[in-house]
Design a protein around this motif. Sequence first.
Motif, PDB file in Angstrom:
ATOM      1  N   GLN A  49      69.856  11.779  55.042  1.00 43.14           N
ATOM      2  CA  GLN A  49      70.100  12.564  53.842  1.00 43.14           C
ATOM      3  C   GLN A  49      70.543  13.957  54.275  1.00 43.14           C
ATOM      4  N   LEU A  50      71.224  14.653  53.373  1.00 44.91           N
ATOM      5  CA  LEU A  50      71.570  16.051  53.608  1.00 44.91           C
ATOM      6  C   LEU A  50      70.338  16.903  53.337  1.00 44.91           C
ATOM      7  N   TYR A  51      70.128  17.890  54.172  1.00 47.63           N
ATOM      8  CA  TYR A  51      68.985  18.783  54.038  1.00 47.63           C
ATOM      9  C   TYR A  51      69.507  20.210  54.170  1.00 47.63           C
ATOM     10  N   ILE A  52      69.357  20.992  53.125  1.00 49.58           N
ATOM     11  CA  ILE A  52      69.772  22.398  53.173  1.00 49.58           C
ATOM     12  C   ILE A  52      68.662  23.165  53.886  1.00 49.58           C
ATOM     13  N   PRO A  53      68.952  23.688  55.077  1.00 52.40           N
ATOM     14  CA  PRO A  53      67.882  24.296  55.881  1.00 52.40           C
ATOM     15  C   PRO A  53      67.397  25.628  55.321  1.00 52.40           C
ATOM     16  N   ASN A  54      66.121  25.872  55.565  1.00 56.81           N
ATOM     17  CA  ASN A  54      65.493  27.153  55.270  1.00 56.81           C
ATOM     18  C   ASN A  54      65.498  28.006  56.535  1.00 56.81           C
ATOM     19  N   GLN A  55      65.131  29.260  56.394  1.00 57.45           N
ATOM     20  CA  GLN A  55      65.113  30.177  57.524  1.00 57.45           C
ATOM     21  C   GLN A  55      64.280  29.632  58.683  1.00 57.45           C
ATOM     22  N   GLU A  56      63.132  29.052  58.374  1.00 56.41           N
ATOM     23  CA  GLU A  56      62.238  28.561  59.437  1.00 56.41           C
ATOM     24  C   GLU A  56      62.757  27.299  60.128  1.00 56.41           C
ATOM     25  N   ASP A  57      63.818  26.693  59.610  1.00 59.52           N
ATOM     26  CA  ASP A  57      64.391  25.501  60.224  1.00 59.52           C
ATOM     27  C   ASP A  57      65.408  25.836  61.315  1.00 59.52           C
ATOM     28  N   GLY A  58      65.623  27.109  61.563  1.00 60.66           N
ATOM     29  CA  GLY A  58      66.619  27.538  62.538  1.00 60.66           C
ATOM     30  C   GLY A  58      66.382  27.033  63.944  1.00 60.66           C
ATOM     31  N   TRP A  59      65.154  26.669  64.267  1.00 56.80           N
ATOM     32  CA  TRP A  59      64.863  26.160  65.600  1.00 56.80           C
ATOM     33  C   TRP A  59      65.749  24.978  65.949  1.00 56.80           C
ATOM     34  N   PHE A  60      66.080  24.120  64.938  1.00 60.04           N
ATOM     35  CA  PHE A  60      66.902  22.944  65.240  1.00 60.04           C
ATOM     36  C   PHE A  60      68.336  23.362  65.539  1.00 60.04           C
ATOM     37  N   TYR A  61      68.885  24.271  64.764  1.00 57.61           N
ATOM     38  CA  TYR A  61      70.235  24.769  65.028  1.00 57.61           C
ATOM     39  C   TYR A  61      70.298  25.369  66.430  1.00 57.61           C
TER      40      TYR A  61
ATOM     41  N   LEU B  22      71.294  33.398  62.115  1.00 58.22           N
ATOM     42  CA  LEU B  22      71.174  34.413  61.061  1.00 58.22           C
ATOM     43  C   LEU B  22      72.492  34.573  60.321  1.00 58.22           C
ATOM     44  N   ASN B  23      73.600  34.572  61.045  1.00 57.63           N
ATOM     45  CA  ASN B  23      74.925  34.682  60.441  1.00 57.63           C
ATOM     46  C   ASN B  23      75.217  33.467  59.561  1.00 57.63           C
ATOM     47  N   LEU B  24      74.852  32.290  60.035  1.00 56.63           N
ATOM     48  CA  LEU B  24      75.074  31.072  59.272  1.00 56.63           C
ATOM     49  C   LEU B  24      74.290  31.110  57.965  1.00 56.63           C
ATOM     50  N   GLN B  25      73.035  31.552  58.032  1.00 61.29           N
ATOM     51  CA  GLN B  25      72.218  31.660  56.816  1.00 61.29           C
ATOM     52  C   GLN B  25      72.865  32.602  55.807  1.00 61.29           C
ATOM     53  N   LYS B  26      73.316  33.724  56.288  1.00 57.91           N
ATOM     54  CA  LYS B  26      73.881  34.758  55.407  1.00 57.91           C
ATOM     55  C   LYS B  26      75.214  34.331  54.796  1.00 57.91           C
ATOM     56  N   ASN B  27      76.072  33.686  55.594  1.00 56.37           N
ATOM     57  CA  ASN B  27      77.444  33.436  55.164  1.00 56.37           C
ATOM     58  C   ASN B  27      77.767  31.999  54.772  1.00 56.37           C
ATOM     59  N   TRP B  28      76.859  31.045  55.033  1.00 54.74           N
ATOM     60  CA  TRP B  28      77.173  29.652  54.760  1.00 54.74           C
ATOM     61  C   TRP B  28      76.213  28.979  53.792  1.00 54.74           C
ATOM     62  N   ILE B  29      74.934  29.154  53.993  1.00 58.12           N
ATOM     63  CA  ILE B  29      73.954  28.411  53.200  1.00 58.12           C
ATOM     64  C   ILE B  29      73.906  28.961  51.780  1.00 58.12           C
ATOM     65  N   GLY B  30      74.098  28.065  50.813  1.00 58.27           N
ATOM     66  CA  GLY B  30      74.109  28.460  49.406  1.00 58.27           C
ATOM     67  C   GLY B  30      75.406  29.100  48.968  1.00 58.27           C
ATOM     68  N   LYS B  31      76.500  28.866  49.676  1.00 59.93           N
ATOM     69  CA  LYS B  31      77.782  29.510  49.366  1.00 59.93           C
ATOM     70  C   LYS B  31      78.827  28.533  48.826  1.00 59.93           C
ATOM     71  N   GLU B  32      78.373  27.419  48.253  1.00 56.84           N
ATOM     72  CA  GLU B  32      79.324  26.474  47.652  1.00 56.84           C
ATOM     73  C   GLU B  32      79.998  27.129  46.447  1.00 56.84           C
ATOM     74  N   PRO B  33      81.223  26.830  46.148  1.00 58.79           N
ATOM     75  CA  PRO B  33      82.052  25.774  46.717  1.00 58.79           C
ATOM     76  C   PRO B  33      82.892  26.223  47.929  1.00 58.79           C
ATOM     77  N   GLN B  34      82.882  27.503  48.284  1.00 59.69           N
ATOM     78  CA  GLN B  34      83.720  27.953  49.405  1.00 59.69           C
ATOM     79  C   GLN B  34      83.223  27.459  50.758  1.00 59.69           C
ATOM     80  N   ARG B  35      81.898  27.367  50.921  1.00 60.94           N
ATOM     81  CA  ARG B  35      81.316  26.947  52.192  1.00 60.94           C
ATOM     82  C   ARG B  35      80.097  26.075  51.919  1.00 60.94           C
ATOM     83  N   PHE B  36      79.936  25.060  52.762  1.00 59.55           N
ATOM     84  CA  PHE B  36      78.774  24.186  52.662  1.00 59.55           C
ATOM     85  C   PHE B  36      78.257  23.906  54.062  1.00 59.55           C
ATOM     86  N   TYR B  37      76.933  23.930  54.206  1.00 60.28           N
ATOM     87  CA  TYR B  37      76.299  23.624  55.492  1.00 60.28           C
ATOM     88  C   TYR B  37      74.983  22.905  55.222  1.00 60.28           C
ATOM     89  N   ALA B  38      74.735  21.844  55.998  1.00 57.06           N
ATOM     90  CA  ALA B  38      73.474  21.116  55.869  1.00 57.06           C
ATOM     91  C   ALA B  38      73.124  20.436  57.185  1.00 57.06           C
TER      92      ALA B  38
END
Length: 174
Positions: free
Chosen positions: A6-18, A49-65
């Motif tokens: 499934q797609l999972y929109i990561p939270n700040q604390e999930d950054g360890w996987f990235y 940190l950059n990905l969180q700021k500029n990608w997560i929650g930025k649909e429809p221009q950007r999507f990350y999961a």
Amino acid sequence: MADDLQLYIPNQEDGWFYIQMMSDPETMAYNAPWFPPDGCIPEPESEWLNLQKNWIGKEPQRFYAFLQRKSDGVFVGDVNYHDNPKQNWCDMGIVIYAPERGKGYGKQGLRLLMDRAFRSGNVSRLHNDFETTRDAAYRLHKSAGFRETNTLDGCVQLEITREEYLQNNRFLKQ
């Protein structure tokens, strides 16, 4: 396992996987031409940190999961797309964490990304390009219905439209 992701929109604390993926030479080997010697992303913590700021929650221009296995909640990779208005398409990406490769997660992850992009109604065309030597990536995209549109400087360019995807029952049923 069929349909175990499934797609999972990561939270700040999930950054360890990235950070883990971007620091893993086997996972990032494809990236070595741009980040020698092993393709690993320098300073993955600041990139997170950059990905969180500029990608997560930025649909429809950007999507990350993240791609998350349903059976146990383990993250196995990530997917993304972003608008490229100069080309009138969305560029996309998919990375499967090296220890999880060979389990069919690339196919499932690409299907989930395409479903998100095309069924949301916001994306009309997905595009990806990569080195012609990446046979597994090429086969994955072709099996999903992507068309080869060009080969330039050792890179193959592939794309699929919303209409092609919605008509392509072959990939959806497999």
